[in-house]
Design a protein around this motif. Structure first.
Motif, PDB file in Angstrom:
ATOM      1  N   GLY A  71      21.509  34.661 -99.117  1.00 36.82           N
ATOM      2  CA  GLY A  71      22.815  34.078 -98.816  1.00 36.82           C
ATOM      3  C   GLY A  71      23.194  34.256 -97.369  1.00 36.82           C
ATOM      4  O   GLY A  71      24.336  34.582 -97.043  1.00 36.82           O
TER       5      GLY A  71
ATOM      6  N   ALA B  63      23.259  32.099 -94.746  1.00 35.15           N
ATOM      7  CA  ALA B  63      23.593  30.958 -93.901  1.00 35.15           C
ATOM      8  C   ALA B  63      24.977  31.044 -93.270  1.00 35.15           C
ATOM      9  O   ALA B  63      25.193  30.484 -92.189  1.00 35.15           O
ATOM     10  N   GLN B  64      25.914  31.733 -93.917  1.00 33.10           N
ATOM     11  CA  GLN B  64      27.279  31.728 -93.398  1.00 33.10           C
ATOM     12  C   GLN B  64      28.029  32.976 -93.858  1.00 33.10           C
ATOM     13  O   GLN B  64      27.485  33.818 -94.533  1.00 33.10           O
ATOM     14  N   ARG B  65      29.258  33.112 -93.367  1.00 38.74           N
ATOM     15  CA  ARG B  65      30.153  34.197 -93.741  1.00 38.74           C
ATOM     16  C   ARG B  65      29.501  35.568 -93.492  1.00 38.74           C
ATOM     17  O   ARG B  65      28.939  35.805 -92.427  1.00 38.74           O
TER      18      ARG B  65
ATOM     19  N   TYR C 199      18.627  30.821 -98.320  1.00 38.21           N
ATOM     20  CA  TYR C 199      19.804  30.026 -98.673  1.00 38.21           C
ATOM     21  C   TYR C 199      19.490  29.284 -99.965  1.00 38.21           C
ATOM     22  O   TYR C 199      18.320  29.122-100.351  1.00 38.21           O
ATOM     23  N   ARG C 200      20.535  28.843-100.646  1.00 39.18           N
ATOM     24  CA  ARG C 200      20.339  28.026-101.843  1.00 39.18           C
ATOM     25  C   ARG C 200      20.663  26.563-101.558  1.00 39.18           C
ATOM     26  O   ARG C 200      19.812  25.706-101.662  1.00 39.18           O
ATOM     27  N   ARG C 201      21.915  26.292-101.157  1.00 41.64           N
ATOM     28  CA  ARG C 201      22.321  24.907-100.908  1.00 41.64           C
ATOM     29  C   ARG C 201      22.709  24.645 -99.454  1.00 41.64           C
ATOM     30  O   ARG C 201      22.779  23.491 -99.039  1.00 41.64           O
ATOM     31  N   SER C 202      22.977  25.676 -98.682  1.00 38.86           N
ATOM     32  CA  SER C 202      23.552  25.508 -97.338  1.00 38.86           C
ATOM     33  C   SER C 202      22.460  25.295 -96.292  1.00 38.86           C
ATOM     34  O   SER C 202      22.333  26.055 -95.321  1.00 38.86           O
TER      35      SER C 202
ATOM     36  N   ALA D 192      23.764  24.756 -92.488  1.00 41.39           N
ATOM     37  CA  ALA D 192      24.226  25.990 -91.850  1.00 41.39           C
ATOM     38  C   ALA D 192      23.058  26.942 -91.588  1.00 41.39           C
ATOM     39  O   ALA D 192      23.007  27.610 -90.545  1.00 41.39           O
ATOM     40  N   ALA D 193      22.113  27.010 -92.527  1.00 41.04           N
ATOM     41  CA  ALA D 193      20.956  27.892 -92.350  1.00 41.04           C
ATOM     42  C   ALA D 193      20.102  27.440 -91.168  1.00 41.04           C
ATOM     43  O   ALA D 193      19.652  28.259 -90.355  1.00 41.04           O
TER      44      ALA D 193
ATOM     45  N   GLN E 175      14.271  28.684 -98.948  1.00 41.26           N
ATOM     46  CA  GLN E 175      15.223  28.190 -99.937  1.00 41.26           C
ATOM     47  C   GLN E 175      14.799  28.644-101.319  1.00 41.26           C
ATOM     48  O   GLN E 175      13.611  28.603-101.670  1.00 41.26           O
TER      49      GLN E 175
ATOM     50  N   ASP F 184      37.576  31.064-100.965  1.00 40.87           N
ATOM     51  CA  ASP F 184      37.732  29.637-100.713  1.00 40.87           C
ATOM     52  C   ASP F 184      38.884  29.048-101.522  1.00 40.87           C
ATOM     53  O   ASP F 184      39.517  28.089-101.104  1.00 40.87           O
TER      54      ASP F 184
END
Length: 244
Positions: free
Chosen positions: A10, A12-14, A34-37, A40-41, A60, A189
């Protein structure tokens, strides 16, 4: 820490991205999961490789798909030759009010917060043992105090907290395992009113939210400066758990 390697889920972000940036600054090579991002990754990979070429790669996977997890370990070994740190950061987070919980939500929350971290840790353990490495899980203060409306998430994080302790016992002395339990670091979020946010801050000793770097710096401490700490979970919550 030059030439040491980390696998961050996880990333890619935050919080995951903050951890990646700090470890990269310290000289580490990174495999960012990453899974879906994807966008961002890729942006984060390009940013960090711009600072130090060929130091960051992407992978991924869906952490709920156990059969995909050994592949992450194979990728980090093939690209960087070994593994010093696994950061189990990836997490699904959303409300599951009792009476409306379905099996898909259960599987997703338990999978990303507990099942995935366990099976990825199991797959990574032999590589980590070769280098006296460590595992650091992102837990949550709600592993001890359930968050209203988030029963399944809270239970999954409680399991994640026990995972830290169980793996520390099972994988020692070769591998250290610790956890970090964030408090108010990033607002979720889901929409929260200013009044709701202020009410939470008033129940926090420091009366302010933290930032992603607070988590990243704590992780760096556990990795670099705490060779005799294992099986522990550090709350980075501004004193939130001091109050009801």
């Amino acid at each position: 820490m030059t030439a040491k390697t980390a696998l961050i889920t996880g990333a890619a972000q935050r919080i995951g991205a903050a951890i990646a940036r700090l470890l990269h600054t310290e000289g580490m090579q990174l495999l960012l999961h990453y899974r879906r991002s994807a966008g961002a990754a890729e942006a984060l990979r390009d940013e960090l490789n711009g600072l130090r070429p060929d130091s960051v790669a992407l992978a991924q996977a869906d952490l709920c798909r156990v059969e995909q997890l050994p592949g992450l370990v194979d990728q980090v070994q093939a690209r960087f030759g070994g593994l010093d740190l696994l950061v189990n950061n990836a997490s699904s987070f959303y409300a599951t009010p009792i009476g409306g919980v379905d099996e898909a939500s259960w599987d997703d929350l338990m999978g990303s917060n507990l099942k995935g971290p366990f099976f990825l840790s199991q797959a990574a353990a032999p590589l980590l043992a070769e280098r006296q490495g460590c595992i650091i899980n992102l837990v949550d203060i709600h592993a001890e105090r359930p968050k209203a409306g988030f029963a399944v998430y809270s239970m999954a994080k409680a399991g994640n907290a026990m995972l830290v302790k169980a793996l520390a016992r099972e994988l020692g002395p070769q591998v250290r395992v610790n956890g970090i339990a964030p408090g108010i670091i990033l607002w979720p979020d889901q929409t929260m009113s200013p009044a709701d946010k202020e009410a939470l801050l008033q129940r926090t000793a420091l009366q302010r939210a933290g930032v992603e770097q607070d988590i990243a710096r704590t992780l760096l401490f556990l990795l670099r400066d705490a060779p005799y700490i294992t099986g522990q979970i550090i709350a980075v919550d501004g004193g939130r758990t001091l109050q009801q």
